[in-house]
Design an enzyme around this catalytic site. Sequence first.
Site, PDB file in Angstrom:
ATOM      1  N   GLU A  23       0.867  -1.184   0.000  1.00  0.00           N
ATOM      2  CA  GLU A  23       0.000   0.000   0.000  1.00  0.00           C
ATOM      3  C   GLU A  23       0.898   1.225   0.000  1.00  0.00           C
ATOM      4  OE1 GLU A  23      -2.810   0.443   3.259  1.00  0.00           O
ATOM      5  OE2 GLU A  23      -3.829   2.036   2.142  1.00  0.00           O
ATOM      6  N   CYS A 233      -6.996   1.225   2.905  1.00  0.00           N
ATOM      7  CA  CYS A 233      -7.885   2.388   2.930  1.00  0.00           C
ATOM      8  C   CYS A 233      -7.631   3.281   1.729  1.00  0.00           C
ATOM      9  CB  CYS A 233      -7.708   3.175   4.220  1.00  0.00           C
ATOM     10  SG  CYS A 233      -8.332   2.277   5.627  1.00  0.00           S
ATOM     11  N   ASN A 357     -12.314  -3.218   0.673  1.00  0.00           N
ATOM     12  CA  ASN A 357     -11.259  -3.370   1.678  1.00  0.00           C
ATOM     13  C   ASN A 357     -11.866  -3.160   3.047  1.00  0.00           C
ATOM     14  OD1 ASN A 357      -8.495  -3.048   2.946  1.00  0.00           O
ATOM     15  ND2 ASN A 357      -9.364  -1.019   3.329  1.00  0.00           N
ATOM     16  N   GLU A 358     -11.709  -4.124   3.910  1.00  0.00           N
ATOM     17  CA  GLU A 358     -12.089  -3.956   5.322  1.00  0.00           C
ATOM     18  C   GLU A 358     -13.481  -3.324   5.448  1.00  0.00           C
ATOM     19  OE1 GLU A 358      -9.757  -1.277   8.194  1.00  0.00           O
ATOM     20  OE2 GLU A 358      -8.510  -3.045   7.908  1.00  0.00           O
TER      21      GLU A 358
HETATM   22  O1  AHR Z   1      -2.415  -1.241   6.738  1.00  0.00           O
HETATM   23  C1  AHR Z   1      -2.822   0.026   7.104  1.00  0.00           C
HETATM   24  C2  AHR Z   1      -4.324   0.211   7.032  1.00  0.00           C
HETATM   25  O2  AHR Z   1      -4.973  -0.575   7.973  1.00  0.00           O
HETATM   26  C3  AHR Z   1      -4.968  -0.186   5.735  1.00  0.00           C
HETATM   27  O3  AHR Z   1      -4.959   0.812   4.795  1.00  0.00           O
HETATM   28  C4  AHR Z   1      -6.379  -0.457   6.115  1.00  0.00           C
HETATM   29  O4  AHR Z   1      -6.994  -1.405   5.290  1.00  0.00           O
HETATM   30  C5  AHR Z   1      -6.302  -0.868   7.563  1.00  0.00           C
HETATM   31  O5  AHR Z   1      -7.200  -0.170   8.347  1.00  0.00           O
END
Ligand code: AHR
Length: 625
Positions: A23, A233, A357-358
């Site tokens: 990321e 994120c 994502n999440e």
């Molecule tokens: O890994 C850091 C962040 O943690 C990522 O962007 C997110 O998916 C999670 O909350």
Amino acid sequence: QTFQINTKEKREATGDLFGIFFEDINHAADGGLYAELIQNRAFEFDPIDNKKYHALYAWMPCQLDEKNGQTDAADVSLTILTDSPYTKKNPHYLRITANSAAAGVKNLGFNSGIALEGGETYHFSCYLRKIDEPVTVKACLIGKEGQIYASCELTADASDWKKYTADLKIAEGTSCTDANLALVCMTPGSVEVDFVSLFPAHTYKNRPNGLRKDLCEMLEAMHPKFIRFPGGCLVHDGQLDENARDSMYRWKNTIGPVEERPARRNNWGYNQTLGLGYYEYFQLAEDIGAEPLPVLPAAYDPHHQRKVPLDELGPWIDDALDLIEFANGDETTVWGKKRADMGHPKPFGLHYLAIGNEEVGEGFTERYPYFHKAIREKYPDIKLIGSASPFAAGGEYERGWASARECGCDLIDEHYYMNTDWMIANVDRYDNFLSSDPKVFLGEYASWGNQWENGLAEAAFMTGLEKNVHAVGLACYAPMFANVDYVNWRPDMIWFDNHQVYGSVNYYVQSMFMRHQGTHRLDFTVTEPELEQTARLLAEQKIRESAKTISGPIRVLVNEGQGVFFEVTVKNHDTGKLHRFTDCVCGTESENRAASYENAVETGVIPKDWTNYTLTMKAKETEGK
Ligand code: AHR
């Protein structure tokens, strides 16, 4: 205890169990993996959230001076313009008006400056446009004391934007970590400048627009089975309008000539060029021998509750279908041709795709099925990954799972960052997950630290992943990279600055598991001597007797803007089943807030038919959540 391992009989296949996750956080891309040495190369930096940035960020006036080498008190005026850019996608450019000879600007690079290696050649390029008379611009790699490591002269002689390139070679034995790139007018006059770029000739596998060799080699050495990208994120935090500077991460903005890739707000509080885009990610995956695993936004931003109406999901679903064509289609297809035109006629071979994502809540579970159906219909072999966040309170995690089951997801992505105690206590987390369910993709996890005990706890936890490949399909540590001078999040797996890199203990744990991924799980039995077994049963009996009572409410002090996550585990002693979730108390005003499980059965925290149980809560303070 005695372990017996049956090496004759193979059980479930390990598949692509252990991989990595990239990321752009902590300047992992610009100023990191992406080998571009110029910061803010297209003058597109924007104040975004923190007002620190501006279009001339990382640029300063500069005058070459025979006596002092160089001086910042330059006889120059610098103006940022937008009225006739090289491309509207990146509209800002710089006009340098030099009032005396040898005045101009310099770029500061990242960290302490530009790191130069003796004997290396650097590919320099920029766009120039003359205003009235032609102006000769000197581009030079200059040291703090004004020493010039390499230079070239370019004459801006066209009234239209024109690209100039030159190779700058550093003498053998001369290295530094703090150079700047100066662009000065050799005579008084005005000139316009854009897309100033400097790359080392030796990028990883010598790819043009390439990646930093030392960082990629750290990844290659791990032998990851897959690489998840481009975030976290980063993917779903943004506006719905793809042209907004703070739009969600839209992959189509990240391919083609770099000049046409619009700079954007990176949700981790800085600016991002997209020079490292989807083509480069696929290329990296291929180069390190990992399966590419892209994550696309699900037309929903859970951070700001932005939702694309269900009847307007078309373009977002097309993004997913077109991405598969970009990766796998041949040159006769629209998107396959774009890939071929960029230099990769052979398909990359995409087998996994994650949507979301999440994710928590209806915003996601309402939208995901539309993506799923369309992709399944057209590309039935792609393994589709849904999302459910175990952090989610109020049954959302369970709802995420229910939706993934209903859709028939191949995998479901879940994330957590926990302390070492949790990691060790939860080695058995997946023991009771069913092989008939979607497999778990543990797309982000880590314990909170880079100490040896973190590595140890993570290693213990990973044995639980290996043991449960009937239920766990993929797992990757997060985050991967941190530039030591731009840290948004810690711990991280690999740390670097502008010329050095080192792996944390967590990196070596991950590597150990990746480099020794077997093909199958083997059966084993553990025999416990009678004495230990009696002691354990007695201890369990005691726990059972003291169970059923929740001493609450548990009161915690939470400050404004802070919160406490509780990791709650309920164990049913009759069936051995575990019920786990996370609850959170947030401080919106400075006050004492309470987490109470007094009515745990009524509120569904504990399933109604459970009578013989233990409830354990652990609290972990988390800033700003
Ligand atoms: O890994 C850091 C962040 O943690 C990522 O962007 C997110 O998916 C999670 O909350």
